[in-house]
Design a protein around this motif. Structure first.
Motif, mmCIF file in Angstrom:
data_model
loop_
_atom_site.group_PDB
_atom_site.id
_atom_site.type_symbol
_atom_site.label_atom_id
_atom_site.label_comp_id
_atom_site.label_asym_id
_atom_site.label_seq_id
_atom_site.Cartn_x
_atom_site.Cartn_y
_atom_site.Cartn_z
ATOM 1 N N MET A 183 0.852 -1.293 -0.120
ATOM 2 C CA MET A 183 -0.253 -0.113 0.048
ATOM 3 C C MET A 183 1.039 1.169 -0.163
ATOM 4 O O MET A 183 1.973 1.136 0.448
ATOM 5 C CB MET A 183 -0.999 -0.061 1.073
ATOM 6 C CG MET A 183 -1.876 -1.247 1.244
ATOM 7 S SD MET A 183 -2.964 -1.394 -0.379
ATOM 8 C CE MET A 183 -4.055 -0.339 0.461
ATOM 9 N N TYR A 184 0.246 2.330 -0.483
ATOM 10 C CA TYR A 184 1.039 3.517 -0.533
ATOM 11 C C TYR A 184 0.434 4.460 0.315
ATOM 12 O O TYR A 184 -0.646 4.554 0.619
ATOM 13 C CB TYR A 184 0.871 3.884 -2.084
ATOM 14 C CG TYR A 184 1.432 2.882 -3.097
ATOM 15 C CD1 TYR A 184 2.912 2.685 -2.975
ATOM 16 C CD2 TYR A 184 0.567 2.467 -4.034
ATOM 17 C CE1 TYR A 184 3.207 1.538 -3.783
ATOM 18 C CE2 TYR A 184 1.009 1.564 -4.917
ATOM 19 C CZ TYR A 184 2.258 1.063 -4.969
ATOM 20 O OH TYR A 184 2.775 -0.069 -5.783
ATOM 21 N N LYS B 115 8.660 1.480 3.326
ATOM 22 C CA LYS B 115 10.130 1.291 3.460
ATOM 23 C C LYS B 115 10.716 2.986 3.703
ATOM 24 O O LYS B 115 11.916 3.000 3.701
ATOM 25 C CB LYS B 115 10.655 0.761 2.516
ATOM 26 C CG LYS B 115 10.239 -0.540 2.318
ATOM 27 C CD LYS B 115 11.116 -1.363 1.134
ATOM 28 C CE LYS B 115 10.749 -2.979 0.730
ATOM 29 N NZ LYS B 115 11.529 -3.557 -0.207
ATOM 30 N N ASN B 116 9.900 3.643 3.813
ATOM 31 C CA ASN B 116 10.154 5.269 4.077
ATOM 32 C C ASN B 116 11.068 5.820 2.926
ATOM 33 O O ASN B 116 12.130 6.609 3.227
ATOM 34 C CB ASN B 116 11.095 5.166 5.334
ATOM 35 C CG ASN B 116 10.844 6.609 6.246
ATOM 36 O OD1 ASN B 116 9.895 7.208 6.014
ATOM 37 N ND2 ASN B 116 11.938 6.927 6.787
ATOM 38 N N ASN B 117 10.711 5.434 1.690
ATOM 39 C CA ASN B 117 11.349 6.040 0.626
ATOM 40 C C ASN B 117 10.425 6.584 -0.312
ATOM 41 O O ASN B 117 9.393 5.893 -0.485
ATOM 42 C CB ASN B 117 12.442 4.856 -0.090
ATOM 43 C CG ASN B 117 13.224 4.480 0.734
ATOM 44 O OD1 ASN B 117 14.139 5.137 1.400
ATOM 45 N ND2 ASN B 117 13.325 2.993 0.649
ATOM 46 N N TRP B 118 10.805 7.715 -0.827
ATOM 47 C CA TRP B 118 10.066 8.320 -1.948
ATOM 48 C C TRP B 118 9.904 7.484 -3.146
ATOM 49 O O TRP B 118 11.013 6.953 -3.607
ATOM 50 C CB TRP B 118 10.502 9.824 -2.459
ATOM 51 C CG TRP B 118 10.232 10.866 -1.476
ATOM 52 C CD1 TRP B 118 11.293 11.619 -0.920
ATOM 53 C CD2 TRP B 118 9.076 11.525 -0.795
ATOM 54 N NE1 TRP B 118 10.604 12.562 -0.029
ATOM 55 C CE2 TRP B 118 9.362 12.432 -0.155
ATOM 56 C CE3 TRP B 118 7.524 11.244 -1.095
ATOM 57 C CZ2 TRP B 118 8.411 13.258 0.505
ATOM 58 C CZ3 TRP B 118 6.746 11.815 -0.457
ATOM 59 C CH2 TRP B 118 7.116 12.702 0.330
ATOM 60 N N PHE C 32 9.940 16.434 3.785
ATOM 61 C CA PHE C 32 9.283 16.265 4.937
ATOM 62 C C PHE C 32 9.310 14.629 5.187
ATOM 63 O O PHE C 32 8.630 14.445 6.452
ATOM 64 C CB PHE C 32 7.801 16.687 4.594
ATOM 65 C CG PHE C 32 7.732 18.212 4.889
ATOM 66 C CD1 PHE C 32 8.847 19.076 5.094
ATOM 67 C CD2 PHE C 32 6.448 18.915 4.786
ATOM 68 C CE1 PHE C 32 8.639 20.371 5.141
ATOM 69 C CE2 PHE C 32 6.319 20.220 4.784
ATOM 70 C CZ PHE C 32 7.388 21.028 4.884
ATOM 71 N N LEU C 33 9.507 13.769 4.504
ATOM 72 C CA LEU C 33 9.008 12.532 4.626
ATOM 73 C C LEU C 33 9.589 11.739 6.010
ATOM 74 O O LEU C 33 8.732 11.521 6.596
ATOM 75 C CB LEU C 33 9.757 11.620 3.535
ATOM 76 C CG LEU C 33 9.396 10.072 3.536
ATOM 77 C CD1 LEU C 33 7.992 10.014 3.493
ATOM 78 C CD2 LEU C 33 10.058 9.364 2.429
ATOM 79 N N GLY C 34 10.844 12.017 6.486
ATOM 80 C CA GLY C 34 10.987 11.517 7.865
ATOM 81 C C GLY C 34 10.124 12.173 8.975
ATOM 82 O O GLY C 34 9.710 11.323 9.945
ATOM 83 N N CYS C 35 9.983 13.297 8.832
ATOM 84 C CA CYS C 35 9.268 14.241 9.880
ATOM 85 C C CYS C 35 7.644 13.504 9.835
ATOM 86 O O CYS C 35 7.155 13.437 10.740
ATOM 87 C CB CYS C 35 9.252 15.675 9.639
ATOM 88 S SG CYS C 35 10.960 16.294 10.153
ATOM 89 N N ILE C 36 7.191 13.444 8.538
ATOM 90 C CA ILE C 36 5.739 13.126 8.484
ATOM 91 C C ILE C 36 5.747 11.645 9.046
ATOM 92 O O ILE C 36 4.546 11.483 9.769
ATOM 93 C CB ILE C 36 5.426 12.721 7.120
ATOM 94 C CG1 ILE C 36 5.119 14.335 6.518
ATOM 95 C CG2 ILE C 36 4.100 12.059 6.755
ATOM 96 C CD1 ILE C 36 4.648 14.497 5.050
#
Length: 212
Positions: free
Chosen positions: A1-2, A21-24, A182-186
């Motif tokens: 899922m995304y 996996k915490n990757n864009w 923002f990814l890590g903080c989100i």
């Protein structure tokens, strides 16, 4: 899922897709009015990466501060997904100022200095958030009159809004609003117990405002 981030709150419109996996998987910026370009840009990129919209299980978007139009268009787009192909998806609303401050906190915490991040709140006040460990538990956005910023001791970082009414009344280091970072903080928003009740502009704490 995304999970899909849609953020049109500032000058550059942004959306990005990530997985568990915490990757864009992809990230995309575009200029122009979001109500004219968001749908086509998103449709094109989802098709390019062969993403089935029904596999999006979580949406993230900004609630404030920023362009009222851009924020509303982002939220309307997500509402459209929820009513059609993503009926069971979750939505997380974040403050872009808070997420930007979290990024700065990680960069500055070793310096042991006092720092603030500011941005316009209309013509007559400034949103101010202190960059400290409270960002990870109970962050607060205060509102200051322009001439009251000088009462704060520390260094200032500044993210300009799309519409500005003059420079800050204190010396600042100007930053770009960068939701692509923002990814890590989100992801932290889901793992930390953060009280976000004082990040909505309607519930902000007013400091030195109409006090006389």
């Amino acid at each position: 899922m995304y999970s899909l981030v849609i953020d049109c709150s500032h000058k550059d419109n942004f959306f990005g897709l990530f997985n568990d996996k915490n990757n864009w998987l992809f990230e995309h910026k575009f200029s122009g009015q979001p109500f004219e370009n968001l749908i086509e840009n998103l449709k094109e990129v989802l098709a390019e990466y062969s993403i089935d919209k029904s596999e999006i299980s979580h949406f993230y978007t900004s609630h404030s501060p920023g362009s009222t139009l851009g924020i509303r268009v982002s939220q309307m787009m997500i509402e459209g997904f929820l009513k059609t192909c993503c009926r069971s998806a979750k939505v997380t609303y974040y403050s872009g100022l808070h997420i930007s401050a979290l990024l700065l906190f990680e960069e500055l915490k070793a310096l042991n200095t006092v720092n603030y991040l500011i941005t316009e709140n209309g013509r007559h006040s400034w949103n101010v958030i202190k960059i400290d460990s409270d960002l990870q538990s109970k962050p607060v956005i205060h509102q200051y009159a322009p001439d009251a910023l000088v009462d704060l001791e520390g260094d200032f970082f500044y993210i300009p809004q799309m519409k500005t009414w003059g420079p800050p009344t204190v010396e600042t280091k100007q930053l770009e609003y960068s939701p692509d970072r923002f990814l890590g903080c989100i992801r932290q928003l889901n793992s930390l117990e953060i009280d976000t009740s004082f990040l909505s502009l309607s519930k902000n704490s007013y400091v030195k405002w109409n006090q006389y």
